[in-house]
Write an enzyme that holds these catalytic residues in place. Structure first.
Site, PDB file in Angstrom:
ATOM      1  N   ASP A  46       0.687  -1.236   0.173  1.00  0.00           N
ATOM      2  CA  ASP A  46      -0.042  -0.144  -0.036  1.00  0.00           C
ATOM      3  C   ASP A  46       0.805   1.037  -0.021  1.00  0.00           C
ATOM      4  O   ASP A  46       1.962   1.200  -0.046  1.00  0.00           O
ATOM      5  CB  ASP A  46      -1.027   0.142   1.103  1.00  0.00           C
ATOM      6  CG  ASP A  46      -0.477   0.350   2.399  1.00  0.00           C
ATOM      7  OD1 ASP A  46       0.541   0.715   2.632  1.00  0.00           O
ATOM      8  OD2 ASP A  46      -1.256   0.148   3.434  1.00  0.00           O
ATOM      9  N   LYS A  68      -3.525   4.388  -2.594  1.00  0.00           N
ATOM     10  CA  LYS A  68      -4.028   5.619  -3.447  1.00  0.00           C
ATOM     11  C   LYS A  68      -2.891   6.631  -3.860  1.00  0.00           C
ATOM     12  O   LYS A  68      -1.811   6.562  -2.753  1.00  0.00           O
ATOM     13  CB  LYS A  68      -5.189   6.213  -2.514  1.00  0.00           C
ATOM     14  CG  LYS A  68      -6.191   5.352  -2.139  1.00  0.00           C
ATOM     15  CD  LYS A  68      -6.955   6.233  -1.055  1.00  0.00           C
ATOM     16  CE  LYS A  68      -8.231   5.295  -0.773  1.00  0.00           C
ATOM     17  NZ  LYS A  68      -9.402   5.857   0.048  1.00  0.00           N
ATOM     18  N   MET A 183      -2.701   9.934  10.566  1.00  0.00           N
ATOM     19  CA  MET A 183      -3.049  10.677   9.405  1.00  0.00           C
ATOM     20  C   MET A 183      -3.846  11.899   9.718  1.00  0.00           C
ATOM     21  O   MET A 183      -4.820  12.334   9.471  1.00  0.00           O
ATOM     22  CB  MET A 183      -3.990   9.743   8.665  1.00  0.00           C
ATOM     23  CG  MET A 183      -3.566   8.227   8.448  1.00  0.00           C
ATOM     24  SD  MET A 183      -2.092   8.446   7.235  1.00  0.00           S
ATOM     25  CE  MET A 183      -3.000   8.828   5.683  1.00  0.00           C
TER      26      MET A 183
END
Lengths: 280, 280
Positions: A46, A68, A183
């Site tokens: 990831d 992403k 995050m």
């Protein structure tokens, strides 16, 4: 070369190993994770897995990105689980490599449940989570005598990408004198507003640690009242961890990477608190 | 043998490295910790470091025990710090090896501050903490979609050995749907009483994980109301981690070590909750 401890399990074809890659520095990879990288046929990684870690995969391994990038949506979670199952059914040794630890804000539990549901055998190889290892590289302990007996980890991104719903922020600020928020950068103003609204003092020590443990690591120490401006002025970019609480102050005495770079360490980093507390 | 990642730092004479040994399984040692063990002259280790990890020290290293054993008091903290300083001044490569991570309930911050105060150069090598890695071996994730966005770690032993003072238990139970309590067995009845008194339901899923990640690992799943009796009936012994909250239920679907031993995994471990919630 490093000696392999005896008894490391063999990575069998048709298995999936869910492996934590740690925060980025390959020195923080576990021995079990390195052993897995040396055997895997397919590594599905990831966005938070560092290039230095991926470089340790065996030469013949296929590296497949499943995160992403650049704001574009990546594969959806059910697609990733399907891909793991499909590759295992083709008798590959499938390494699912996730930043930090797979069971800490990593959706590893979902993937493992999907594997169990499909009768795919799997193992879990825990990793060093960024909230611990990343802060240690910034010289910030999670706990210290005289400061705290508890610490709370939160994520700044919920399932839908916003600050998670259903968090009792008033309870959070009273439950632990130390908060570690993963995050945290995208929604930093909102997180700070919630902490302030919950009664946390503007003078509370805060640190933002971006790209923790990587050569590009950046640390900014501020207060709850000043951290939004400080992070913006520094141009910090995700991923970043936010540390909130008294142990942040210990960085002045524990910034061992700074000391290696020639900066002096304070010998009494909590002294300022004592002085302030007595009004002197 | 395993390949060493490029760029691992050399362990220089006169330095102290504060290193996390992880929860016990040598597969959970970090590459940096293994590298340190291979270079150290003196390894000063505490009670929670496993024999399998110590066996990875280089042949010529001196292994020195600095923990408590059999209820007897061990060396006092200032004595350990003095010993680290003294050995570093004799130009030894001093590895201070602590169970789990040195900055999570490990008093590593105190030792590092003592080193800084004595002008001894040091590094910190984070480790996998038992509250994460140990629970992963029990098939218990710290976070899972649909269950929680926060987790709180607490210690069951404060500075004086009792359940720590100054914890706002009512806030703790509202701050995080998942609690991980280290060193929880000695004071288990008192911890359970505090959680219950703070309003946590007796039906809350709870697991005790003793000797996490070691061959002797034992896991007992119960509820808050039944865990004291269950731990006593099983004769569990320290060290043990207590996990409290909904993610414990996921073990029924994620107990990968159990699956390797032949036990079936449930494919819908939260289904029971849904059924109960609707009264069916």
């Amino acid at each position: 070369m490093l000696p392999a401890p005896p008894g490391l399990p063999e990575f069998l074809p048709g298995w999936v190993w869910l492996v934590g890659a740690g925060p980025g520095d390959p020195a923080l990879l576990t021995v079990g994770a390195l052993h897995a990288l040396q055997q895997a046929d397919l590594v599905i990684y990831d966005a938070l897995v560092s290039a230095a870690v991926l470089a340790l995969a065996r030469g013949g391994a296929i590296l497949e990105y499943a995160g992403k990038r650049g704001g574009k949506p990546g594969p959806k979670q059910p697609d990733i689980s399907r891909r793991l199952i499909q590759a295992a059914r083709r008798e590959m040794r499938v390494l699912r490599l996730k930043g930090g630890d797979p069971f800490v804000f990593g959706r590893g539990a979902e993937e493992a449940l999907a594997l169990a549901g499909a009768n795919i055998p799997f193992r879990v190889v825990p990793g060093v989570t960024a909230g611990i290892g990343g802060l240690a590289y910034a010289g910030i302990p999670l706990t210290a005598r005289d400061t705290n007996s508890s610490v709370t980890f939160l994520t700044g991104h919920g399932v839908g990408g916003a600050v998670p719903d259903g968090i009792d922020w008033a309870a959070v600020v009273r439950a632990s004198p130390m908060l570690v928020i993963y995050m945290a950068l995208k929604h930093l103003p909102e997180i700070v507003a919630r902490l302030t609204g919950a009664g946390l003092a503007g003078a509370t020590p805060v640190a933002v640690v971006a790209s923790a443990t990587l050569p590009a690591m950046e640390v900014r120490v501020a207060t709850l009242a000043t951290v939004v401006a400080a992070a913006a002025a520094a141009g910090l970019e995700p991923p970043a961890i936010l540390a909130v609480g008294e142990p942040v102050r210990l960085r002045a005495g524990l910034d061992w990477l700074g000391a290696i770079a020639g900066r002096a360490l304070e010998t009494d980093p909590l002294g300022a608190r004592g002085a302030r507390d007595t009004g002197s």
